[in-house]
Design a protein around this motif. Structure first.
Motif, PDB file in Angstrom:
ATOM      1  N   LYS A  22       5.416  -3.224  16.957  1.00 34.37           N
ATOM      2  CA  LYS A  22       5.253  -4.261  15.942  1.00 34.37           C
ATOM      3  C   LYS A  22       5.765  -3.812  14.574  1.00 34.37           C
ATOM      4  O   LYS A  22       5.568  -2.666  14.165  1.00 34.37           O
ATOM      5  CB  LYS A  22       3.779  -4.671  15.831  1.00 34.37           C
ATOM      6  N   LEU A  23       6.406  -4.749  13.898  1.00 31.40           N
ATOM      7  CA  LEU A  23       6.910  -4.528  12.552  1.00 31.40           C
ATOM      8  C   LEU A  23       6.648  -5.788  11.745  1.00 31.40           C
ATOM      9  O   LEU A  23       6.991  -6.895  12.173  1.00 31.40           O
ATOM     10  CB  LEU A  23       8.420  -4.251  12.591  1.00 31.40           C
ATOM     11  N   VAL A  24       6.018  -5.631  10.595  1.00 33.44           N
ATOM     12  CA  VAL A  24       5.766  -6.777   9.728  1.00 33.44           C
ATOM     13  C   VAL A  24       7.023  -7.102   8.932  1.00 33.44           C
ATOM     14  O   VAL A  24       7.622  -6.216   8.313  1.00 33.44           O
ATOM     15  CB  VAL A  24       4.609  -6.489   8.746  1.00 33.44           C
ATOM     16  N   ALA A  70       7.338  -4.369   0.676  1.00 33.74           N
ATOM     17  CA  ALA A  70       7.166  -3.626   1.928  1.00 33.74           C
ATOM     18  C   ALA A  70       5.927  -2.743   1.881  1.00 33.74           C
ATOM     19  O   ALA A  70       5.162  -2.668   2.852  1.00 33.74           O
ATOM     20  CB  ALA A  70       8.404  -2.783   2.211  1.00 33.74           C
ATOM     21  N   LEU A  71       5.717  -2.074   0.755  1.00 31.32           N
ATOM     22  CA  LEU A  71       4.557  -1.176   0.642  1.00 31.32           C
ATOM     23  C   LEU A  71       3.250  -1.950   0.725  1.00 31.32           C
ATOM     24  O   LEU A  71       2.300  -1.508   1.384  1.00 31.32           O
ATOM     25  CB  LEU A  71       4.635  -0.406  -0.686  1.00 31.32           C
ATOM     26  N   GLN A  72       3.172  -3.123   0.065  1.00 27.80           N
ATOM     27  CA  GLN A  72       1.932  -3.902   0.145  1.00 27.80           C
ATOM     28  C   GLN A  72       1.676  -4.365   1.575  1.00 27.80           C
ATOM     29  O   GLN A  72       0.539  -4.268   2.071  1.00 27.80           O
ATOM     30  CB  GLN A  72       1.982  -5.117  -0.778  1.00 27.80           C
ATOM     31  N   ALA A  73       2.709  -4.864   2.252  1.00 32.43           N
ATOM     32  CA  ALA A  73       2.517  -5.364   3.616  1.00 32.43           C
ATOM     33  C   ALA A  73       2.114  -4.242   4.568  1.00 32.43           C
ATOM     34  O   ALA A  73       1.264  -4.426   5.443  1.00 32.43           O
ATOM     35  CB  ALA A  73       3.791  -6.047   4.105  1.00 32.43           C
ATOM     36  N   SER A 114      -1.524  -4.278   6.404  1.00 27.65           N
ATOM     37  CA  SER A 114      -1.473  -4.526   7.850  1.00 27.65           C
ATOM     38  C   SER A 114      -1.711  -3.274   8.684  1.00 27.65           C
ATOM     39  O   SER A 114      -2.066  -3.363   9.860  1.00 27.65           O
ATOM     40  CB  SER A 114      -0.106  -5.110   8.230  1.00 27.65           C
ATOM     41  N   GLY A 115      -1.487  -2.106   8.092  1.00 23.81           N
ATOM     42  CA  GLY A 115      -1.566  -0.868   8.867  1.00 23.81           C
ATOM     43  C   GLY A 115      -0.391  -0.684   9.812  1.00 23.81           C
ATOM     44  O   GLY A 115      -0.432   0.163  10.712  1.00 23.81           O
ATOM     45  N   LEU A 116       0.680  -1.452   9.600  1.00 27.22           N
ATOM     46  CA  LEU A 116       1.879  -1.389  10.434  1.00 27.22           C
ATOM     47  C   LEU A 116       3.089  -1.083   9.561  1.00 27.22           C
ATOM     48  O   LEU A 116       3.063  -1.346   8.356  1.00 27.22           O
ATOM     49  CB  LEU A 116       2.108  -2.730  11.137  1.00 27.22           C
ATOM     50  N   PRO A 117       4.162  -0.566  10.150  1.00 28.11           N
ATOM     51  CA  PRO A 117       5.398  -0.493   9.365  1.00 28.11           C
ATOM     52  C   PRO A 117       5.794  -1.895   8.909  1.00 28.11           C
ATOM     53  O   PRO A 117       5.528  -2.882   9.607  1.00 28.11           O
ATOM     54  CB  PRO A 117       6.425   0.068  10.355  1.00 28.11           C
ATOM     55  N   ALA A 118       6.417  -1.986   7.756  1.00 23.77           N
ATOM     56  CA  ALA A 118       6.787  -3.295   7.213  1.00 23.77           C
ATOM     57  C   ALA A 118       8.189  -3.233   6.631  1.00 23.77           C
ATOM     58  O   ALA A 118       8.584  -2.244   6.006  1.00 23.77           O
ATOM     59  CB  ALA A 118       5.790  -3.736   6.143  1.00 23.77           C
ATOM     60  N   LEU A 119       8.911  -4.309   6.852  1.00 21.19           N
ATOM     61  CA  LEU A 119      10.276  -4.435   6.339  1.00 21.19           C
ATOM     62  C   LEU A 119      10.331  -5.596   5.364  1.00 21.19           C
ATOM     63  O   LEU A 119       9.916  -6.709   5.690  1.00 21.19           O
ATOM     64  CB  LEU A 119      11.244  -4.694   7.495  1.00 21.19           C
ATOM     65  N   ALA A 120      10.814  -5.326   4.157  1.00 19.08           N
ATOM     66  CA  ALA A 120      10.950  -6.379   3.154  1.00 19.08           C
ATOM     67  C   ALA A 120      12.398  -6.474   2.709  1.00 19.08           C
ATOM     68  O   ALA A 120      13.126  -5.480   2.666  1.00 19.08           O
ATOM     69  CB  ALA A 120      10.052  -6.098   1.952  1.00 19.08           C
ATOM     70  N   ASP A 121      12.767  -7.689   2.372  1.00 22.11           N
ATOM     71  CA  ASP A 121      14.110  -7.990   1.900  1.00 22.11           C
ATOM     72  C   ASP A 121      13.976  -8.560   0.492  1.00 22.11           C
ATOM     73  O   ASP A 121      13.098  -9.381   0.247  1.00 22.11           O
ATOM     74  CB  ASP A 121      14.695  -9.027   2.876  1.00 22.11           C
ATOM     75  N   ALA A 158       8.819   0.344   4.922  1.00 25.83           N
ATOM     76  CA  ALA A 158       7.693   1.155   4.464  1.00 25.83           C
ATOM     77  C   ALA A 158       6.707   1.386   5.602  1.00 25.83           C
ATOM     78  O   ALA A 158       6.541   0.536   6.479  1.00 25.83           O
ATOM     79  CB  ALA A 158       6.974   0.475   3.299  1.00 25.83           C
ATOM     80  N   TRP A 159       6.068   2.542   5.564  1.00 25.29           N
ATOM     81  CA  TRP A 159       5.004   2.876   6.509  1.00 25.29           C
ATOM     82  C   TRP A 159       3.662   2.880   5.762  1.00 25.29           C
ATOM     83  O   TRP A 159       3.634   3.024   4.528  1.00 25.29           O
ATOM     84  CB  TRP A 159       5.267   4.248   7.111  1.00 25.29           C
ATOM     85  N   PRO A 160       2.556   2.738   6.499  1.00 20.41           N
ATOM     86  CA  PRO A 160       1.242   2.692   5.828  1.00 20.41           C
ATOM     87  C   PRO A 160       0.920   3.923   4.991  1.00 20.41           C
ATOM     88  O   PRO A 160       0.096   3.856   4.080  1.00 20.41           O
ATOM     89  CB  PRO A 160       0.255   2.538   6.996  1.00 20.41           C
ATOM     90  N   ASP A 161       1.577   5.065   5.279  1.00 20.76           N
ATOM     91  CA  ASP A 161       1.294   6.268   4.472  1.00 20.76           C
ATOM     92  C   ASP A 161       2.108   6.309   3.173  1.00 20.76           C
ATOM     93  O   ASP A 161       2.023   7.274   2.412  1.00 20.76           O
ATOM     94  CB  ASP A 161       1.549   7.538   5.293  1.00 20.76           C
ATOM     95  N   GLY A 162       2.898   5.247   2.921  1.00 22.11           N
ATOM     96  CA  GLY A 162       3.628   5.167   1.667  1.00 22.11           C
ATOM     97  C   GLY A 162       5.068   5.633   1.712  1.00 22.11           C
ATOM     98  O   GLY A 162       5.782   5.548   0.709  1.00 22.11           O
ATOM     99  N   HIS A 163       5.526   6.117   2.877  1.00 24.77           N
ATOM    100  CA  HIS A 163       6.930   6.530   2.992  1.00 24.77           C
ATOM    101  C   HIS A 163       7.825   5.284   2.997  1.00 24.77           C
ATOM    102  O   HIS A 163       7.504   4.290   3.642  1.00 24.77           O
ATOM    103  CB  HIS A 163       7.141   7.327   4.286  1.00 24.77           C
TER     104      HIS A 163
END
Length: 210
Positions: A18-20, A69-72, A76-83, A141-146
């Motif tokens: 899953k990816l947000v 991306a960092l907020q999502a 969510s606790g999931l990796p997130a992709l923002a545009d 972004a990942w939940p750990d902030g990377h």
């Protein structure tokens, strides 16, 4: 490009699952789903998860993509992709740029936004260049902030009146260089082959998915 500025190659790979997609723009969500389709990624949109839309306080496309991306990822606790993407009109000092969505107003009416671009160009001398480009910044972004980020671009000119009902946003007034159809007239596959988003995605795929 690495968000940490250490190397142009990503130092963390994205695993299948899953990816947000940190967007409430259904046009963007649809395009990103299609681009991610072959890679075993299961996209879920921020809207489906009822995640709030953060205020876009960044001064660049990359900064706004990162904060979304960092907020999502955090919520969510999931990796997130923002545009974060927009139209930059060279004769208008690259406006609307990062304010591209805001030019459409609260109702997100891009007919209004395109008219506003045209009205601003009409105030300039007739020989003024109509050159423009789209920019897309992708932040993963990942939940750990990377964070990893990638930026793509496509160049073209603006036509008036707008042409076509494909795509979204400013697509009907954007004619990519070397083509006879606007993004609004192109089939999705043709646009995906050359768009600013596709350019950024090629970089992302090479870095974190291949």
């Amino acid at each position: 490009m690495s968000g940490e500025g250490e190397t142009p190659q990503a130092i963390r790979k994205l695993q299948p699952g899953k990816l947000v997609i940190a967007s409430h723009n259904q046009g963007k969500v649809r395009e990103i789903r299609e681009l991610l389709g072959p890679f075993g990624i299961e996209p879920v949109s921020a809207g489906e998860l009822d995640l709030p839309e953060p205020e876009e306080t960044g001064t660049t496309f990359v900064a706004n993509a990162e904060l979304k991306a960092l907020q999502a990822a955090d919520l969510s606790g999931l990796p997130a992709l923002a545009d974060d993407s927009g139209l930059c009109v060279e004769a208008l000092n690259n406006d609307p740029g990062i304010f591209s969505a805001r030019w459409a107003g609260p109702s997100k009416d891009f007919g209004v936004a395109m008219q506003l671009v045209e009205d601003n160009l009409a105030k300039l001398p007739p020989e003024t260049s109509r050159d423009a480009h789209f920019v897309c910044a992708l932040a993963l972004a990942w939940p750990d902030g990377h964070v990893e980020w990638f930026e793509g671009r496509v160049d073209g000119t603006l036509v008036w009146p707008p042409r076509g009902s494909q795509g979204f946003g400013y697509d009907p007034m954007f004619l990519p260089n070397g083509h006879q159809e606007t993004f609004g007239e192109m089939e999705p596959g043709a646009k995906h082959a050359m768009s600013h988003r596709a350019d950024a995605f090629r970089q992302l795929v090479a870095a974190v998915l291949d």
